[in-house]
Design a protein around this motif. Structure first.
Motif, PDB file in Angstrom:
ATOM      1  N   LYS A 201      10.192  96.377  33.116  1.00 18.35           N
ATOM      2  CA  LYS A 201      11.399  96.415  33.938  1.00 18.35           C
ATOM      3  C   LYS A 201      11.075  96.057  35.389  1.00 18.35           C
ATOM      4  CE  LYS A 201      13.850  99.873  31.142  1.00 18.35           C
ATOM      5  NZ  LYS A 201      14.397 101.259  31.130  1.00 18.35           N
ATOM      6  N   LEU A 202       9.901  96.474  35.860  1.00 19.11           N
ATOM      7  CA  LEU A 202       9.486  96.143  37.216  1.00 19.11           C
ATOM      8  C   LEU A 202       9.341  94.627  37.379  1.00 19.11           C
ATOM      9  CD1 LEU A 202       8.372  96.793  40.042  1.00 19.11           C
ATOM     10  CD2 LEU A 202       6.125  97.065  38.986  1.00 19.11           C
ATOM     11  N   ILE A 203       8.736  93.988  36.391  1.00 22.31           N
ATOM     12  CA  ILE A 203       8.587  92.528  36.440  1.00 22.31           C
ATOM     13  C   ILE A 203       9.949  91.855  36.552  1.00 22.31           C
ATOM     14  CG2 ILE A 203       7.904  90.488  35.118  1.00 22.31           C
ATOM     15  CD1 ILE A 203       5.567  92.132  34.008  1.00 22.31           C
ATOM     16  N   GLU A 204      10.900  92.286  35.725  1.00 22.53           N
ATOM     17  CA  GLU A 204      12.229  91.677  35.749  1.00 22.53           C
ATOM     18  C   GLU A 204      12.951  91.949  37.071  1.00 22.53           C
ATOM     19  OE1 GLU A 204      13.684  89.478  33.436  1.00 22.53           O
ATOM     20  OE2 GLU A 204      11.505  89.484  33.167  1.00 22.53           O
ATOM     21  N   ALA A 205      12.736  93.149  37.624  1.00 21.53           N
ATOM     22  CA  ALA A 205      13.368  93.480  38.900  1.00 21.53           C
ATOM     23  C   ALA A 205      12.818  92.614  40.030  1.00 21.53           C
ATOM     24  CB  ALA A 205      13.147  94.951  39.226  1.00 21.53           C
ATOM     25  N   ARG A 206      11.543  92.231  39.924  1.00 21.24           N
ATOM     26  CA  ARG A 206      10.948  91.364  40.934  1.00 21.24           C
ATOM     27  C   ARG A 206      11.334  89.890  40.713  1.00 21.24           C
ATOM     28  NH1 ARG A 206       8.761  93.967  45.327  1.00 21.24           N
ATOM     29  NH2 ARG A 206       7.375  92.190  45.621  1.00 21.24           N
ATOM     30  N   ARG A 207      11.611  89.536  39.476  1.00 24.10           N
ATOM     31  CA  ARG A 207      12.029  88.153  39.183  1.00 24.10           C
ATOM     32  C   ARG A 207      13.460  87.916  39.657  1.00 24.10           C
ATOM     33  NH1 ARG A 207      12.552  86.709  33.890  1.00 24.10           N
ATOM     34  NH2 ARG A 207      12.121  84.506  34.369  1.00 24.10           N
ATOM     35  N   PHE A 208      14.323  88.866  39.401  1.00 19.04           N
ATOM     36  CA  PHE A 208      15.742  88.744  39.773  1.00 19.04           C
ATOM     37  C   PHE A 208      16.053  89.788  40.837  1.00 19.04           C
ATOM     38  CE2 PHE A 208      15.433  87.041  35.500  1.00 19.04           C
ATOM     39  CZ  PHE A 208      16.159  85.864  35.597  1.00 19.04           C
ATOM     40  N   ARG A 209      15.985  89.373  42.101  1.00 23.47           N
ATOM     41  CA  ARG A 209      16.157  90.315  43.200  1.00 23.47           C
ATOM     42  C   ARG A 209      17.637  90.626  43.401  1.00 23.47           C
ATOM     43  NH1 ARG A 209      11.213  91.027  45.841  1.00 23.47           N
ATOM     44  NH2 ARG A 209      12.334  92.827  46.670  1.00 23.47           N
ATOM     45  N   HIS A 210      17.978  91.900  43.204  1.00 29.32           N
ATOM     46  CA  HIS A 210      19.379  92.303  43.258  1.00 29.32           C
ATOM     47  C   HIS A 210      19.776  92.925  44.596  1.00 29.32           C
ATOM     48  CE1 HIS A 210      19.920  91.390  39.043  1.00 29.32           C
ATOM     49  NE2 HIS A 210      18.873  92.141  38.729  1.00 29.32           N
ATOM     50  N   GLU A 211      18.806  93.041  45.523  1.00 30.54           N
ATOM     51  CA  GLU A 211      19.157  93.590  46.824  1.00 30.54           C
ATOM     52  C   GLU A 211      20.156  92.676  47.533  1.00 30.54           C
ATOM     53  OE1 GLU A 211      14.616  94.367  46.387  1.00 30.54           O
ATOM     54  OE2 GLU A 211      16.116  92.946  45.623  1.00 30.54           O
ATOM     55  N   ASP A 212      21.054  93.290  48.311  1.00 29.95           N
ATOM     56  CA  ASP A 212      22.113  92.531  48.977  1.00 29.95           C
ATOM     57  C   ASP A 212      21.567  91.448  49.897  1.00 29.95           C
ATOM     58  OD1 ASP A 212      24.010  94.036  47.704  1.00 29.95           O
ATOM     59  OD2 ASP A 212      24.275  95.452  49.362  1.00 29.95           O
ATOM     60  N   TRP A 213      20.356  91.659  50.440  1.00 27.34           N
ATOM     61  CA  TRP A 213      19.789  90.703  51.399  1.00 27.34           C
ATOM     62  C   TRP A 213      19.581  89.324  50.780  1.00 27.34           C
ATOM     63  CZ3 TRP A 213      15.415  87.720  51.724  1.00 27.34           C
ATOM     64  CH2 TRP A 213      15.110  87.192  52.988  1.00 27.34           C
ATOM     65  N   PHE A 214      19.256  89.281  49.468  1.00 25.21           N
ATOM     66  CA  PHE A 214      18.896  88.025  48.826  1.00 25.21           C
ATOM     67  C   PHE A 214      20.134  87.166  48.539  1.00 25.21           C
ATOM     68  CE2 PHE A 214      14.967  90.278  48.105  1.00 25.21           C
ATOM     69  CZ  PHE A 214      14.010  89.278  48.154  1.00 25.21           C
ATOM     70  N   VAL A 215      20.182  86.004  49.144  1.00 28.79           N
ATOM     71  CA  VAL A 215      21.220  85.024  48.840  1.00 28.79           C
ATOM     72  C   VAL A 215      20.868  84.315  47.537  1.00 28.79           C
ATOM     73  CG1 VAL A 215      22.382  82.937  49.640  1.00 28.79           C
ATOM     74  CG2 VAL A 215      21.749  84.731  51.284  1.00 28.79           C
ATOM     75  N   ASN A 216      19.613  83.917  47.408  1.00 25.73           N
ATOM     76  CA  ASN A 216      19.091  83.316  46.186  1.00 25.73           C
ATOM     77  C   ASN A 216      18.349  84.396  45.417  1.00 25.73           C
ATOM     78  OD1 ASN A 216      17.803  81.891  44.208  1.00 25.73           O
ATOM     79  ND2 ASN A 216      16.474  80.727  45.563  1.00 25.73           N
ATOM     80  N   LYS A 217      18.803  84.718  44.225  1.00 25.17           N
ATOM     81  CA  LYS A 217      18.199  85.809  43.457  1.00 25.17           C
ATOM     82  C   LYS A 217      16.870  85.423  42.825  1.00 25.17           C
ATOM     83  CE  LYS A 217      21.760  88.321  44.434  1.00 25.17           C
ATOM     84  NZ  LYS A 217      21.667  89.365  45.474  1.00 25.17           N
ATOM     85  N   VAL A 218      16.402  84.228  43.044  1.00 24.34           N
ATOM     86  CA  VAL A 218      15.088  83.705  42.672  1.00 24.34           C
ATOM     87  C   VAL A 218      14.990  83.428  41.173  1.00 24.34           C
ATOM     88  CG1 VAL A 218      12.588  83.942  42.928  1.00 24.34           C
ATOM     89  CG2 VAL A 218      14.111  85.016  44.613  1.00 24.34           C
TER      90      VAL A 218
END
Length: 251
Positions: free
Chosen positions: A214-231
């Motif tokens: 789950k940590l890997i997926e959370a780092r792959r798809f950044r859901h924090e509001d700051w990120f415009v591009n979720k990567v």
């Protein structure tokens, strides 16, 4: 490793470099590194320690440790647990984590990766010229071109700031040019040989666990509001390894 007023904790990778780890453990039992020095601090690359004496005849004896070790650049991939990074990598067919370490692999072999904080054993031109007595830690951007060219023996799990804040060497490749520039090592010990009351104990998140996936997926798809591009992707060396102090730790 106690150095420069701080402590660096290193986890050894016995499953990947068993002969080097055995030699390093023997050197630690003999207190080989006590009073030796950090001899190199190269900007955005590595910090290296060992015997600064250039004259081979005057260098500190390795005692009961071996004076020559085989190259342990990779190993058979079978029987290793595996947590994959699903995204492509420039240096390996597959990357992921195994037993707490960043790993690359192909259809037959698996090997440790030169990510930040990884510890390796310096060598000469010959592949089997390492003794495990000259060690370095990756202190900058991951030099992945070194993968499968040098034996990696473990990783720093705590205390990188002790090493990355050292003055940079002014000589070629970041070596200290003058003896007074070197940083003396107070001691290097196996945790198992420190008195129980003072022994540092750490817990790391298992890289084979559902939580780490789950940590890997959370780092792959950044859901924090700051990120415009979720990567939507990540490079293996950018996945953090959570480590915490155990309740029974003595430090």
């Amino acid at each position: 490793m106690d150095v420069n007023g701080g402590r660096v904790l290193i986890e050894l990778a016995e499953a990947f470099a068993p002969q080097h780890v055995k030699n390093i453990q023997q050197l630690a039992r003999q207190h080989y590194w006590d009073g030796l020095a950090i001899v190199r601090a190269q900007e955005n690359y590595v910090v290296q320690w060992g015997d600064p004496e250039e004259d081979e005849a005057k260098r500190r004896s390795l005692g009961e440790a071996k004076t020559k070790l085989p190259a342990e650049f990779d190993r058979e991939r079978q029987a290793l647990p595996w947590q994959a990074i699903p995204d492509p990598d420039a240096y390996a067919a597959e990357t992921g984590f195994s037993l707490g370490f960043p790993v690359g692999r192909d259809s037959q072999r698996a090997w440790l990766l030169h990510c930040y904080g990884m510890v390796g054993a310096g060598r000469g031109n010959e592949a089997d010229s390492s003794k495990g007595s000259e060690l370095y830690v990756v202190s900058g951007h991951s030099p992945r071109h070194l993968d499968r060219n040098i034996t990696l023996v473990g990783r720093v799990i705590e205390g990188m700031s002790v090493l990355t804040t050292l003055s940079r060497g002014t000589g070629p490749l970041g070596f200290y040019e003058k003896p007074e520039q070197r940083v003396s090592i107070e001691r290097i010990r196996l945790a198992s040989e420190i008195d129980t009351a003072d022994r540092p104990r750490r817990q790391r998140l298992s890289t084979e666990s559902a939580s780490f996936a789950k940590l890997i997926e959370a780092r792959r798809f950044r859901h924090e509001d700051w990120f415009v591009n979720k990567v939507g992707r990540i490079e293996v060396c950018n996945v953090p390894l959570p480590v915490r102090r155990s309740p029974e730790s003595g430090d």
